[in-house]
Design an enzyme around this catalytic site. Structure first.
Site, short mmCIF file in Angstrom:
data_model
loop_
_atom_site.label_atom_id
_atom_site.label_comp_id
_atom_site.label_asym_id
_atom_site.label_seq_id
_atom_site.Cartn_x
_atom_site.Cartn_y
_atom_site.Cartn_z
N ARG A 130 0.81 -1.23 0.00
CA ARG A 130 0.00 0.00 0.00
C ARG A 130 0.84 1.27 0.00
O ARG A 130 0.39 2.33 0.42
CB ARG A 130 -0.98 0.03 1.17
CG ARG A 130 -1.94 -1.13 1.13
CD ARG A 130 -3.14 -0.91 2.03
NE ARG A 130 -4.04 -2.03 1.90
CZ ARG A 130 -3.91 -3.16 2.56
NH1 ARG A 130 -2.93 -3.31 3.44
NH2 ARG A 130 -4.76 -4.14 2.37
N LYS A 152 3.90 11.98 -11.21
CA LYS A 152 3.02 11.17 -12.07
C LYS A 152 3.73 9.85 -12.34
O LYS A 152 4.87 9.84 -12.80
CB LYS A 152 2.78 11.88 -13.40
CG LYS A 152 1.72 12.94 -13.37
CD LYS A 152 1.38 13.31 -14.81
CE LYS A 152 0.46 14.49 -14.90
NZ LYS A 152 0.22 14.86 -16.31
N GLU A 194 12.15 19.14 -24.20
CA GLU A 194 11.39 19.49 -22.98
C GLU A 194 12.05 20.66 -22.25
O GLU A 194 11.37 21.45 -21.60
CB GLU A 194 11.25 18.28 -22.05
CG GLU A 194 10.63 17.04 -22.70
CD GLU A 194 9.10 17.04 -22.81
OE1 GLU A 194 8.46 18.06 -22.46
OE2 GLU A 194 8.55 16.01 -23.27
N LYS A 235 9.18 23.39 -13.46
CA LYS A 235 8.21 22.31 -13.26
C LYS A 235 7.77 22.25 -11.80
O LYS A 235 6.57 22.08 -11.51
CB LYS A 235 8.77 20.96 -13.72
CG LYS A 235 7.72 19.85 -13.52
CD LYS A 235 7.82 18.69 -14.46
CE LYS A 235 6.63 17.75 -14.23
NZ LYS A 235 6.72 16.50 -14.98
N GLU A 245 -3.13 18.59 -11.98
CA GLU A 245 -3.42 19.04 -13.34
C GLU A 245 -4.88 19.42 -13.56
O GLU A 245 -5.56 18.87 -14.43
CB GLU A 245 -2.98 17.98 -14.36
CG GLU A 245 -2.94 18.53 -15.77
CD GLU A 245 -2.21 17.64 -16.77
OE1 GLU A 245 -1.26 16.95 -16.40
OE2 GLU A 245 -2.63 17.66 -17.94
N ARG A 249 -0.95 23.21 -14.59
CA ARG A 249 -0.07 22.11 -14.98
C ARG A 249 -0.28 21.75 -16.44
O ARG A 249 0.61 21.18 -17.07
CB ARG A 249 -0.27 20.90 -14.04
CG ARG A 249 0.83 19.85 -14.20
CD ARG A 249 0.89 18.84 -13.07
NE ARG A 249 1.90 17.82 -13.35
CZ ARG A 249 2.32 16.91 -12.50
NH1 ARG A 249 1.83 16.87 -11.27
NH2 ARG A 249 3.23 16.02 -12.84
N ASN A 253 1.83 20.86 -21.21
CA ASN A 253 1.48 20.13 -22.43
C ASN A 253 1.72 20.94 -23.70
O ASN A 253 1.29 20.53 -24.78
CB ASN A 253 0.02 19.69 -22.39
CG ASN A 253 -0.21 18.66 -21.30
OD1 ASN A 253 0.70 17.89 -20.99
ND2 ASN A 253 -1.39 18.66 -20.71
N HIS A 256 2.28 19.24 -26.95
CA HIS A 256 1.96 17.82 -26.74
C HIS A 256 0.70 17.35 -27.48
O HIS A 256 0.55 16.16 -27.71
CB HIS A 256 1.86 17.51 -25.25
CG HIS A 256 3.21 17.35 -24.60
ND1 HIS A 256 4.13 18.38 -24.58
CD2 HIS A 256 3.82 16.31 -23.99
CE1 HIS A 256 5.23 17.97 -23.97
NE2 HIS A 256 5.08 16.72 -23.59
N HIS A 260 1.68 14.40 -29.59
CA HIS A 260 1.15 13.06 -29.30
C HIS A 260 0.51 12.44 -30.52
O HIS A 260 0.57 11.22 -30.72
CB HIS A 260 0.11 13.12 -28.18
CG HIS A 260 0.73 13.12 -26.82
ND1 HIS A 260 0.05 13.58 -25.71
CD2 HIS A 260 1.94 12.71 -26.38
CE1 HIS A 260 0.84 13.47 -24.65
NE2 HIS A 260 1.99 12.94 -25.03
N HIS A 274 9.57 10.54 -28.19
CA HIS A 274 8.63 11.48 -27.58
C HIS A 274 9.12 12.93 -27.73
O HIS A 274 8.40 13.80 -28.20
CB HIS A 274 8.40 11.13 -26.11
CG HIS A 274 7.58 12.15 -25.39
ND1 HIS A 274 6.22 12.26 -25.56
CD2 HIS A 274 7.92 13.14 -24.53
CE1 HIS A 274 5.76 13.26 -24.82
NE2 HIS A 274 6.78 13.82 -24.20
#
Ligand code: NAD
Ligand code: ZN
Length: 379
Positions: A130, A152, A194, A235, A245, A249, A253, A256, A260, A274
């Protein structure tokens, strides 16, 4: 922006998340200090390192030796290199390995690797018993400036990337910039996209600085630590304001949505990494913003020429392999990525270099016309 610090002095950036706050420590040869830092963080703990086979070959022995020198018991588990390790199968293997190593609540998991290892190990740490604590030791530029910071974690599903995961913050991020010396140049360049993103989204002076200093950053000079620190500060500030987000946040993107779609169209393969997709995506976001009259064409040209100068793809034809899906399929990929409300898309657009904002009123038809033109353009 602050002036570069003296070489050799680690830079510390704090991620201010109350009782889940942690430091990002940035500098050369920091892995040698891993044992001391872990011993201070968790006296008497055991450690399990999660890594991939490429990183294990080059850096595992050094990391293990640093921990053992501080009297810490270490075990390790390797996954194959690459995105396919963010799967249920490898997730299960890693969880089992952590349990077999008797990692308990007071112990630590260390993610030693790029974003793949960080996401997989972080997610495993979030659920084993947990939740056990973990430390990120990112080994790619992308991981040092992006994926290791912000909590994340995720694996992929047949329904899409990163769909199964958790917000789970690490206890410490140790970004040893010397680890990047063994990174293939193509991976370094992809991570650099990035870095540029932080300048483009909120820090024009940083973008100016990158235009002048990028070569030193690539060759491992002191600009590297500085650029990573500025990126992590950006960041960290955004994550501290909006951990989950729901607002700011989203600015992360930038590039992106377009990116993507191309990454997915290339099948998340080596054809387009990426960061390369993000280079292309940021170029398109600037050009699209210029088309809407939000930003000057001169700013858009400046962004495209910097990304092109470092060797990132900035137009659709620059990606090897040709043969993109038609505009319908590309629009499907774009609307899967972003919620569409009554034909309108949410996009990160720009009013200038360093001035990104969330736009919720972009007409799908407008994007379609723009993208169809880019897909058919010769360059
Ligand atoms: N959690 C987040 O916030 C977040 C943010 C961005 C990206 N990501 C995830 O990150 C992943 C991509 O991360 P990545 O670009 O670091 O890819 P990666 O982890 O696959 O690493 C890229 C390649 O470099 C190799 N490598 C790593 N470190 C090395 C080193 N020091 N020397 C030599 N080779 C080395 C790896 O084995 C791999 O082959 C994606 O899965 C993406 O979804 C997560
Ligand atoms: Zn990204």
């Amino acid at each position: 922006m602050t002036a570069p610090l003296r070489a050799g002095e680690p830079i510390v950036v704090n991620v201010a998340l109350g009782d889940r706050a942690y430091d990002i420590v940035i500098g050369r040869d920091l892995v040698a200090t891993l044992g001391d830092r872990v011993a201070k963080l968790r006296p008497g703990c055991k450690v399990a390192i999660v890594t991939d086979e490429n990183v294990a070959r080059r850096h595992l022995t050094t990391a293990e030796a640093a921990l053992k020198a501080s009297g810490i018991a270490v075990s390790s588990v390797n996954v194959p290199a690459g995105e396919s390790s963010k799967s249920f199968r490898h997730f299960e293997r890693v969880c089992d390995a952590l349990l077999a190593a008797r990692i308990e609540r007071g112990d630590l998991v260390i993610a030693l690797g790029g974003g793949v290892v960080g996401d997989l190990a972080g997610f495993a740490a979030s659920v084993v018993r947990r939740g056990v604590d973990y430390v990120q030791v990112p080994t790619t530029l992308l991981a040092q400036v992006d994926s290791s910071v912000g909590g994340k974690t995720a694996i992929n599903s047949t329904h899409g990337k990163n769909l199964i995961g958790a917000f789970y913050q690490p206890m410490l991020v140790l970004a040893d910039t010397a680890l990047l010396d063994t990174l293939p140049e193509r991976e370094f360049r992809a991570g650099y996209a990035e870095v540029v993103k932080y300048g483009l989204l909120g820090d024009a002076a940083f973008f100016d600085w990158l235009e002048v200093n990028w070569r030193d950053l690539f060759s491992g000079g002191p600009s590297r630590e500085h650029a990573i620190a500025v990126s992590c500060r950006a960041k960290a500030a955004i994550v501290a304001r909006d951990e989950r987000e729901t607002g700011d946040r989203m600015l992360l993107n930038l590039g992106h949505t377009f990116g993507h779609a191309f990454e997915a169209a290339a099948g998340f393969s080596d054809r387009l990494l990426h960061g390369e997709a993000i280079g292309l995506g940021m170029s398109l976001a600037f050009e699209f913003s210029a088309r809407r009259g939000l930003v000057s064409q001169a700013d858009a040209d400046r962004v495209v020429s910097h990304l092109a100068a470092v060797g990132l793809p900035t137009h659709v034809r620059a990606v090897p392999g040709g043969n993109w899906p038609g505009i319908d399929a590309m629009m499907d990929l774009i609307s899967q990525d972003k919620k569409v409300k009554r034909g309108q898309l949410t996009f990160i657009l720009v009013r200038g270099i360093g001035e990104a904002f969330v736009s919720r009123d972009v007409e799908a038809d407008e994007v379609r016309t723009f993208l169809a033109e880019k897909l058919s353009a010769r360059r």
